[in-house]
Design a protein around this motif. Structure first.
Motif, PDB file in Angstrom:
ATOM      1  N   MET A   1       0.832  -1.177   0.000  1.00 45.62           N
ATOM      2  CA  MET A   1       0.000   0.000   0.000  1.00 45.62           C
ATOM      3  C   MET A   1       0.885   1.253   0.000  1.00 45.62           C
ATOM      4  N   ILE A   2       1.630   1.477   1.074  1.00 47.39           N
ATOM      5  CA  ILE A   2       2.518   2.638   1.113  1.00 47.39           C
ATOM      6  C   ILE A   2       3.658   2.462   0.111  1.00 47.39           C
TER       7      ILE A   2
ATOM      8  N   GLN B   1       6.683   3.849  -4.717  1.00 44.62           N
ATOM      9  CA  GLN B   1       7.261   3.383  -5.980  1.00 44.62           C
ATOM     10  C   GLN B   1       6.708   4.164  -7.171  1.00 44.62           C
ATOM     11  N   GLU B   2       5.424   4.460  -7.138  1.00 44.97           N
ATOM     12  CA  GLU B   2       4.823   5.220  -8.235  1.00 44.97           C
ATOM     13  C   GLU B   2       5.436   6.614  -8.354  1.00 44.97           C
ATOM     14  N   HIS B   3       5.842   7.166  -7.227  1.00 48.86           N
ATOM     15  CA  HIS B   3       6.424   8.508  -7.228  1.00 48.86           C
ATOM     16  C   HIS B   3       7.955   8.475  -7.201  1.00 48.86           C
TER      17      HIS B   3
ATOM     18  N   PHE C   1       8.274  -1.822   1.820  1.00 53.08           N
ATOM     19  CA  PHE C   1       8.682  -0.705   2.664  1.00 53.08           C
ATOM     20  C   PHE C   1       8.809  -1.138   4.121  1.00 53.08           C
ATOM     21  N   TRP C   2       7.737  -1.733   4.653  1.00 54.62           N
ATOM     22  CA  TRP C   2       7.741  -2.114   6.067  1.00 54.62           C
ATOM     23  C   TRP C   2       8.695  -3.267   6.342  1.00 54.62           C
TER      24      TRP C   2
END
Length: 106
Positions: A1-2, A7-9, A64-65
């Motif tokens: 989710m995060i 990644q998109e940005h 990420f986590w």
């Protein structure tokens, strides 16, 4: 989710780099205060945190986590070494001794 958002940005690496920097910055005073108040006896706390966070990193699917948990885990393992090194820095007079502790042995 995060991770998907980051990644998109194209900021996942930068965000993880910043988080790693903050984790290391957090652990630095923990080494100093931990050795000052508890001596090297507190090493096992960092070992438990390290094993726990590495186990958590293994089970988390979000990159990420999972990475952040791994960074905290291995920073905890590095802190064990630093606790013992801090004892030597105190022995050399680079950092103050805790006058209330008697377990210095030097």
């Amino acid at each position: 989710m995060i991770s998907q958002f980051l990644q998109e940005h194209n900021i996942l690496g930068l965000t993880l780099g910043l988080c790693t920097f903050l984790v290391i910055g957090l652990f630095h005073p923990l080494v100093i205060k931990g050795e000052y108040y508890f001596g090297v006896k507190c090493w096992w706390i960092f070992a438990v945190i390290g094993v726990g966070m590495c186990g958590l990193a293994y089970h988390i699917s979000d990159p990420f986590w999972s990475t952040l948990a791994g960074v905290v885990g291995f920073s905890s393992f590095w802190t064990i070494k630093e606790i013992f090194d801090q004892r030597e820095r105190v022995r050399k007079g680079w950092f103050p001794k805790n006058p209330k502790r008697t377990d210095y042995g030097f």
